[in-house]
Write a protein that holds these residues in place. Structure first.
Motif, PDB file in Angstrom:
ATOM      1  N   HIS A 170       0.796  -1.374  -0.039  1.00 46.89           N
ATOM      2  CA  HIS A 170       0.069   0.096   0.031  1.00 46.89           C
ATOM      3  C   HIS A 170       0.855   1.274  -0.010  1.00 46.89           C
ATOM      4  O   HIS A 170       0.409   2.249  -0.835  1.00 46.89           O
ATOM      5  CB  HIS A 170      -1.034   0.085   1.326  1.00 46.89           C
ATOM      6  CG  HIS A 170      -2.199  -0.818   1.026  1.00 46.89           C
ATOM      7  ND1 HIS A 170      -3.024  -0.894   0.135  1.00 46.89           N
ATOM      8  CD2 HIS A 170      -2.473  -2.043   1.677  1.00 46.89           C
ATOM      9  CE1 HIS A 170      -3.981  -1.627   0.221  1.00 46.89           C
ATOM     10  NE2 HIS A 170      -3.590  -2.405   0.951  1.00 46.89           N
ATOM     11  N   ILE A 171       2.070   1.231   0.700  1.00 48.62           N
ATOM     12  CA  ILE A 171       2.843   2.310   0.545  1.00 48.62           C
ATOM     13  C   ILE A 171       3.383   2.386  -0.621  1.00 48.62           C
ATOM     14  O   ILE A 171       3.459   3.728  -1.256  1.00 48.62           O
ATOM     15  CB  ILE A 171       3.945   2.195   1.792  1.00 48.62           C
ATOM     16  CG1 ILE A 171       3.338   2.425   3.124  1.00 48.62           C
ATOM     17  CG2 ILE A 171       5.043   3.367   1.616  1.00 48.62           C
ATOM     18  CD1 ILE A 171       4.408   1.958   4.292  1.00 48.62           C
ATOM     19  N   LYS A 172       3.891   1.400  -1.276  1.00 47.41           N
ATOM     20  CA  LYS A 172       4.423   1.560  -2.675  1.00 47.41           C
ATOM     21  C   LYS A 172       3.313   2.112  -3.767  1.00 47.41           C
ATOM     22  O   LYS A 172       3.491   2.264  -4.871  1.00 47.41           O
ATOM     23  CB  LYS A 172       4.987   0.361  -2.907  1.00 47.41           C
ATOM     24  CG  LYS A 172       6.511   0.005  -2.366  1.00 47.41           C
ATOM     25  CD  LYS A 172       6.856  -1.133  -2.803  1.00 47.41           C
ATOM     26  CE  LYS A 172       8.125  -1.829  -2.039  1.00 47.41           C
ATOM     27  NZ  LYS A 172       8.307  -3.195  -2.574  1.00 47.41           N
ATOM     28  N   ASP A 173       1.916   1.710  -3.275  1.00 46.29           N
ATOM     29  CA  ASP A 173       0.751   2.195  -3.802  1.00 46.29           C
ATOM     30  C   ASP A 173       0.730   0.860  -5.206  1.00 46.29           C
ATOM     31  O   ASP A 173       0.407   1.269  -6.186  1.00 46.29           O
ATOM     32  CB  ASP A 173       0.840   3.411  -4.643  1.00 46.29           C
ATOM     33  CG  ASP A 173      -0.576   3.753  -4.981  1.00 46.29           C
ATOM     34  OD1 ASP A 173      -1.703   3.183  -4.507  1.00 46.29           O
ATOM     35  OD2 ASP A 173      -0.817   4.916  -5.816  1.00 46.29           O
ATOM     36  N   GLN A 174       1.158  -0.306  -4.812  1.00 44.12           N
ATOM     37  CA  GLN A 174       1.085  -1.502  -5.694  1.00 44.12           C
ATOM     38  C   GLN A 174       0.312  -2.486  -5.025  1.00 44.12           C
ATOM     39  O   GLN A 174       0.927  -3.581  -4.952  1.00 44.12           O
ATOM     40  CB  GLN A 174       2.535  -1.640  -6.080  1.00 44.12           C
ATOM     41  CG  GLN A 174       3.315  -0.717  -6.803  1.00 44.12           C
ATOM     42  CD  GLN A 174       4.757  -1.086  -6.677  1.00 44.12           C
ATOM     43  OE1 GLN A 174       5.426  -1.871  -6.046  1.00 44.12           O
ATOM     44  NE2 GLN A 174       5.355  -0.361  -7.713  1.00 44.12           N
ATOM     45  N   ASP A 211      11.746   4.235  -6.683  1.00 48.86           N
ATOM     46  CA  ASP A 211      12.084   4.174  -5.296  1.00 48.86           C
ATOM     47  C   ASP A 211      11.535   5.394  -4.723  1.00 48.86           C
ATOM     48  O   ASP A 211      12.040   5.422  -3.623  1.00 48.86           O
ATOM     49  CB  ASP A 211      13.574   4.323  -5.548  1.00 48.86           C
ATOM     50  CG  ASP A 211      14.156   5.555  -6.092  1.00 48.86           C
ATOM     51  OD1 ASP A 211      13.388   6.177  -6.856  1.00 48.86           O
ATOM     52  OD2 ASP A 211      15.202   6.163  -6.251  1.00 48.86           O
ATOM     53  N   ARG A 212      10.434   5.696  -5.123  1.00 52.41           N
ATOM     54  CA  ARG A 212       9.780   6.987  -4.182  1.00 52.41           C
ATOM     55  C   ARG A 212       9.621   6.837  -2.829  1.00 52.41           C
ATOM     56  O   ARG A 212       9.919   7.603  -1.955  1.00 52.41           O
ATOM     57  CB  ARG A 212       8.666   7.527  -5.078  1.00 52.41           C
ATOM     58  CG  ARG A 212       7.871   8.672  -4.466  1.00 52.41           C
ATOM     59  CD  ARG A 212       6.430   8.825  -4.865  1.00 52.41           C
ATOM     60  NE  ARG A 212       5.615   8.078  -4.153  1.00 52.41           N
ATOM     61  CZ  ARG A 212       4.309   8.171  -4.169  1.00 52.41           C
ATOM     62  NH1 ARG A 212       3.926   9.366  -5.296  1.00 52.41           N
ATOM     63  NH2 ARG A 212       3.429   7.588  -3.795  1.00 52.41           N
ATOM     64  N   CYS A 213       9.076   5.433  -2.427  1.00 50.99           N
ATOM     65  CA  CYS A 213       8.788   5.397  -0.950  1.00 50.99           C
ATOM     66  C   CYS A 213       9.539   4.260  -0.468  1.00 50.99           C
ATOM     67  O   CYS A 213       9.006   3.766   0.586  1.00 50.99           O
ATOM     68  CB  CYS A 213       7.293   4.960  -0.919  1.00 50.99           C
ATOM     69  SG  CYS A 213       6.393   6.142  -1.793  1.00 50.99           S
ATOM     70  N   GLU A 214      10.687   3.744  -1.065  1.00 51.19           N
ATOM     71  CA  GLU A 214      11.682   2.811  -0.323  1.00 51.19           C
ATOM     72  C   GLU A 214      11.819   3.114   1.062  1.00 51.19           C
ATOM     73  O   GLU A 214      12.178   2.352   1.948  1.00 51.19           O
ATOM     74  CB  GLU A 214      12.865   2.402  -1.107  1.00 51.19           C
ATOM     75  CG  GLU A 214      12.461   1.643  -2.403  1.00 51.19           C
ATOM     76  CD  GLU A 214      11.540   0.395  -2.241  1.00 51.19           C
ATOM     77  OE1 GLU A 214      12.080  -0.302  -1.296  1.00 51.19           O
ATOM     78  OE2 GLU A 214      10.747   0.226  -3.132  1.00 51.19           O
ATOM     79  N   SER A 215      12.445   4.321   1.303  1.00 49.90           N
ATOM     80  CA  SER A 215      12.636   4.788   2.739  1.00 49.90           C
ATOM     81  C   SER A 215      11.697   4.503   3.774  1.00 49.90           C
ATOM     82  O   SER A 215      11.707   4.249   4.866  1.00 49.90           O
ATOM     83  CB  SER A 215      13.208   6.139   2.739  1.00 49.90           C
ATOM     84  OG  SER A 215      12.327   7.075   2.464  1.00 49.90           O
ATOM     85  N   LEU A 216      10.283   4.861   3.361  1.00 48.90           N
ATOM     86  CA  LEU A 216       9.235   4.794   4.204  1.00 48.90           C
ATOM     87  C   LEU A 216       8.631   3.305   4.300  1.00 48.90           C
ATOM     88  O   LEU A 216       8.268   3.007   5.357  1.00 48.90           O
ATOM     89  CB  LEU A 216       7.904   5.364   3.479  1.00 48.90           C
ATOM     90  CG  LEU A 216       8.124   7.261   3.738  1.00 48.90           C
ATOM     91  CD1 LEU A 216       7.014   7.754   2.981  1.00 48.90           C
ATOM     92  CD2 LEU A 216       8.171   7.414   5.172  1.00 48.90           C
ATOM     93  N   VAL A 217       8.794   2.459   3.291  1.00 50.68           N
ATOM     94  CA  VAL A 217       8.634   1.060   3.198  1.00 50.68           C
ATOM     95  C   VAL A 217       9.631   0.316   4.229  1.00 50.68           C
ATOM     96  O   VAL A 217       9.204  -0.388   5.061  1.00 50.68           O
ATOM     97  CB  VAL A 217       8.611   0.278   1.857  1.00 50.68           C
ATOM     98  CG1 VAL A 217       8.898  -1.066   1.957  1.00 50.68           C
ATOM     99  CG2 VAL A 217       7.417   0.712   0.940  1.00 50.68           C
TER     100      VAL A 217
END
Length: 186
Positions: free
Chosen positions: A141-145, A165-171
């Motif tokens: 969900h964080i990756k929106d996938q 890689d937009r949300c890798e740090s948050l994941v």
């Protein structure tokens, strides 16, 4: 509960120094990713009920004894307690992600959780498995996938197409909070 700013101030105060440039850079990065952090929290919060029920269902599918007479998800009141606990864990992981700090998770959710589950006879392996499933769902969900295979017509995309890689740090950060839960239960 500490957020990233409070943590920096408390650390500087404890060492009787000012907040250094390294800490300021970390705070600037925290602010810069604020909208992405809010999007990640919103993605988890808006899908929380489905995430928890899917995690509990997955846990039960892997251990059918949980819903048999004498199992920890039998009768309905125990199943409801299991769903409630899953939502509480997910809520505090989300709070930690929003604050950028695990102290709220540790202080208000995990403190004494293992001992309580042990006293109630709740199998840690099953609980850990449900948390692992929620961890995987949160990352998606964080990756929106979200998965086409499982979501089908109900698949919801929160925003614009995702840069890889937009949300890798948050994941990674959210995963560390789920890992904190898993470690506390193990």
């Amino acid at each position: 509960m500490l957020d990233a700013f409070s943590r920096a101030v408390v650390a500087a105060d404890a060492s009787t120094s000012v907040i250094g440039s390294g800490e300021l850079d970390k705070l600037k990065e925290f602010i810069a990713q604020g909208n992405r952090r809010l999007d990640a929290v919103n993605a988890i919060a808006s899908n929380a009920s489905c995430m928890v029920s899917d995690a509990i269902a997955g846990m039960i599918c892997e251990n059918q004894g949980l819903i048999q007479a004498g199992g920890n998800c039998y009768p309905n009141r125990r199943m409801a307690a299991c769903l409630r606990d899953g939502e509480i864990i997910l809520r505090y992981v989300t709070y930690a992600l929003l604050a950028g700090d695990a102290s709220v998770l540790n202080d208000r959710c995990l403190n004494g959780l293992k001992e309580t589950y042990t006293a109630l006879g709740v199998p840690a392996t099953s609980t850990v498995r449900a948390v692992q499933i929620m961890k995987a769902q949160a990352a998606a969900h964080i990756k929106d996938q979200p998965s086409d295979k499982f979501a089908g017509d109900k698949k919801r995309i929160m925003g614009a197409p995702v840069v890889e890689d937009r949300c890798e740090s948050l994941v990674s950060e959210a995963s560390s909070y789920f890992d904190t839960v898993i470690t506390a239960l193990s």
